[in-house]
Design a protein around this motif. Structure first.
Motif, PDB file in Angstrom:
ATOM      1  N   ALA A 267      39.886  42.792  40.423  1.00  0.00           N
ATOM      2  CA  ALA A 267      40.365  41.879  39.264  1.00  0.00           C
ATOM      3  C   ALA A 267      41.956  41.672  39.693  1.00  0.00           C
ATOM      4  O   ALA A 267      42.718  42.933  39.758  1.00  0.00           O
TER       5      ALA A 267
ATOM      6  N   TYR B   3      37.673  41.265  31.973  1.00  0.00           N
ATOM      7  CA  TYR B   3      36.233  40.302  32.406  1.00  0.00           C
ATOM      8  C   TYR B   3      35.645  41.277  33.133  1.00  0.00           C
ATOM      9  O   TYR B   3      34.401  41.417  33.311  1.00  0.00           O
TER      10      TYR B   3
ATOM     11  N   SER C 144      45.514  39.770  37.621  1.00  0.00           N
ATOM     12  CA  SER C 144      45.881  38.891  36.372  1.00  0.00           C
ATOM     13  C   SER C 144      47.196  38.418  36.600  1.00  0.00           C
ATOM     14  O   SER C 144      48.121  39.272  37.130  1.00  0.00           O
TER      15      SER C 144
ATOM     16  N   SER D 239      41.142  44.734  33.374  1.00  0.00           N
ATOM     17  CA  SER D 239      40.636  43.552  33.263  1.00  0.00           C
ATOM     18  C   SER D 239      39.896  43.523  32.258  1.00  0.00           C
ATOM     19  O   SER D 239      38.756  44.184  32.308  1.00  0.00           O
TER      20      SER D 239
ATOM     21  N   THR E 151      44.391  44.407  38.424  1.00  0.00           N
ATOM     22  CA  THR E 151      43.733  44.915  37.124  1.00  0.00           C
ATOM     23  C   THR E 151      42.461  45.474  36.877  1.00  0.00           C
ATOM     24  O   THR E 151      41.850  45.866  36.018  1.00  0.00           O
TER      25      THR E 151
ATOM     26  N   ASP F 182      42.901  35.174  34.788  1.00  0.00           N
ATOM     27  CA  ASP F 182      42.371  36.291  35.601  1.00  0.00           C
ATOM     28  C   ASP F 182      41.595  35.804  36.742  1.00  0.00           C
ATOM     29  O   ASP F 182      40.960  34.804  36.626  1.00  0.00           O
TER      30      ASP F 182
END
Length: 229
Positions: free
Chosen positions: A103, A224, A105, A222, A85, A116
């Protein structure tokens, strides 16, 4: 007749400070380095705004072209239901790639919603991994000094080699582990905290610079990696 040039994916990126996520200024006549108003001289963090196979391959090729030995770690094979992601790198044309992040997920390992995981590889002193882990300073060393005498809190296989990771004292909304692989720091940061239990299984990390599998599955960017953390 003109010879057609090979197609090259144009990667749209957001550029920021790896240590705090704030804006950075490009080198100019007064300063030869990228600069953050809070952190001073830094190497810029580039986060690809979208993610797909072409973008992942483009970033992998960028790292390889610059002669960097920095890995671009990804979960592979992906656990059931998991996707890639996001991808990011730290550095510029002059200094090369000094750090990377991928990343992933998917469904949380305890069946309690989505999870995540962000995998960061970086040179010492960069500060990207500690930022996402939610701990102060540019390196995890002070947080690992006491626990490295204990058994590892997580074990992964990175590039074919067993790699121990130790938990660091991150905020309660996440779990963070740090160790070393290929001579640089390796971080695995998971949201929510219980998603870190994924690392209790036989997780394998693959370096996408060496080979980007065509079977990788991609998901929505993502949150984050893109500013929520």
């Amino acid at each position: 007749m003109a010879t057609p040039t090979p197609h090259r994916e144009v990667v749209a990126v957001a550029v920021s400070c790896p240590r705090c996520g704030g804006p950075v200024r490009e080198p100019d006549l007064m300063h030869s380095d990228w600069r953050c108003s809070d952190c001073g001289s830094v190497a810029p963090l580039h986060i690809a705004e979208h993610i797909n196979q072409s973008i992942t391959e483009s970033v992998s090729q960028r790292i390889a072209r610059g002669g960097s030995r920095m890995p671009l770690w990804s979960l592979w094979p992906l656990p059931t239901g998991w996707t890639v992601t996001g991808v990011a790198w730290v550095g510029d044309e002059r200094g090369g790639v000094l750090g990377t992040a991928v990343a992933c997920s998917g469904p949380g390992p305890l069946g309690d919603g989505p999870g995540d995981i962000l995998l960061v590889a970086e040179e010492p002193g960069l500060g990207l991994g500690t930022r996402f882990a939610g701990i102060p300073g540019p390196d995890p060393g002070p947080f690992l000094a006491d626990v490295m005498t204990e058994a590892p809190h997580a074990k992964v296989k990175a590039g074919g080699h067993p790699t121990p990771l130790w938990s660091v004292n991150s905020p309660k909304d996440r779990s963070a582990f740090a160790g070393e692989a290929r001579g640089v720091w390796l971080y695995a940061v998971a949201w929510p905290a219980q998603a870190g239990y994924l690392l209790a299984d036989d997780v394998v990390l693959h370096d996408l610079v060496e080979h980007t599998p065509s079977e990788l599955v991609y998901g929505a960017p993502s949150p984050y990696l893109h500013g929520r953390a």
